[in-house]
Write a protein that holds these residues in place. Sequence first.
Motif, PDB file in Angstrom:
ATOM      1  N   UNK A   1       0.846  -1.206   0.000  1.00 45.54           N
ATOM      2  CA  UNK A   1       0.000   0.000   0.000  1.00 45.54           C
ATOM      3  C   UNK A   1       0.876   1.248   0.000  1.00 45.54           C
ATOM      4  N   UNK A   2       0.571   2.183  -0.801  1.00 50.70           N
ATOM      5  CA  UNK A   2       1.397   3.377  -0.901  1.00 50.70           C
ATOM      6  C   UNK A   2       1.131   4.318   0.257  1.00 50.70           C
ATOM      7  N   UNK A   3       2.135   5.210   0.482  1.00 47.98           N
ATOM      8  CA  UNK A   3       2.051   6.129   1.597  1.00 47.98           C
ATOM      9  C   UNK A   3       0.851   7.037   1.499  1.00 47.98           C
ATOM     10  N   UNK A   4       0.589   7.581   0.295  1.00 47.76           N
ATOM     11  CA  UNK A   4      -0.545   8.487   0.177  1.00 47.76           C
ATOM     12  C   UNK A   4      -1.861   7.764   0.413  1.00 47.76           C
ATOM     13  N   UNK A   5      -1.900   6.474   0.078  1.00 44.06           N
ATOM     14  CA  UNK A   5      -3.105   5.712   0.342  1.00 44.06           C
ATOM     15  C   UNK A   5      -3.291   5.510   1.837  1.00 44.06           C
ATOM     16  N   UNK A   6      -2.174   5.281   2.533  1.00 48.01           N
ATOM     17  CA  UNK A   6      -2.266   5.120   3.974  1.00 48.01           C
ATOM     18  C   UNK A   6      -2.769   6.402   4.627  1.00 48.01           C
ATOM     19  N   UNK A   7      -2.239   7.541   4.168  1.00 48.88           N
ATOM     20  CA  UNK A   7      -2.664   8.811   4.751  1.00 48.88           C
ATOM     21  C   UNK A   7      -4.139   9.048   4.533  1.00 48.88           C
TER      22      UNK A   7
ATOM     23  N   UNK B   1       6.583   0.928  -2.497  1.00 47.13           N
ATOM     24  CA  UNK B   1       7.351   1.080  -1.263  1.00 47.13           C
ATOM     25  C   UNK B   1       6.856   2.308  -0.505  1.00 47.13           C
ATOM     26  N   UNK B   2       6.649   2.168   0.793  1.00 47.52           N
ATOM     27  CA  UNK B   2       6.290   3.310   1.625  1.00 47.52           C
ATOM     28  C   UNK B   2       7.560   4.020   2.083  1.00 47.52           C
ATOM     29  N   UNK B   3       7.475   5.315   2.283  1.00 46.03           N
ATOM     30  CA  UNK B   3       8.650   6.090   2.683  1.00 46.03           C
ATOM     31  C   UNK B   3       8.361   6.869   3.960  1.00 46.03           C
ATOM     32  N   UNK B   4       9.190   6.638   4.957  1.00 46.02           N
ATOM     33  CA  UNK B   4       9.132   7.409   6.201  1.00 46.02           C
ATOM     34  C   UNK B   4      10.260   8.437   6.125  1.00 46.02           C
ATOM     35  N   UNK B   5       9.944   9.599   5.568  1.00 47.33           N
ATOM     36  CA  UNK B   5      10.963  10.620   5.356  1.00 47.33           C
ATOM     37  C   UNK B   5      10.863  11.720   6.414  1.00 47.33           C
TER      38      UNK B   5
END
Length: 217
Positions: free
Chosen positions: A1-7, A109-113
């Motif tokens: 799942x992409x980061x924007x989808x998680x948000x 890939x999800x990114x914790x930036x």
Amino acid sequence: MRLNERNGRRKLRSQAPQRTTKLGNYLIVTDALETEKNYFYGFRDSIPSDYRKRLVIQVKTGVEVKDIINVALNLQATSPQYRELWLVFDRDQVVNFDELISEAQQKGICVAWSNPCIEIWFSAYFGKMARCADSVSCCNSFAKTFKRRCNTEYRKNDKDIYRKLKQHGDEALAIKRSAVVLSAHKQQGNHKPSVQLGASTIHVLINDILERIGDNR
């Protein structure tokens, strides 16, 4: 799942009833030698022992940030059970920061930036996340707050950093503060991570794991 989808789908723990769901296998990859590694090791060790083996932190030193996506995908290919793949890195001096995040997300890939560095996320444990323009000013600002709150000097190689942040700060509020900062940037039209000074998405990863285990610590 992409980061924007998680948000778009994930609620903060304070906004949703406590629940326990199946925790997936997480592969967290970073190019940082000490600070990020020590923080995530501490976080992993804080959760119930039954879950710890589901969090694998891989530190790849000597790898340029531009190559970390392929490194992460290769690691996942050798351990396909780790379906939750996350990259952790700072903006700092990365010139193609936005492009790297976009490419990672396009590849699942999800990114914790953090912008400019992980210390901006650490500062959320204690209060306001200042809009620091560079990692030096960010680290200096956080070091002052850390000394005041923890009564000890801040060291980037502190292996006990997670415990100190959690003991002297507030993790639940840190997650909320970080989410608010990110939302405020987007409302102001700042959609690129590189211009979202004083922001981080590490809270998305932390919140995702805690929500799945019901923060049962």
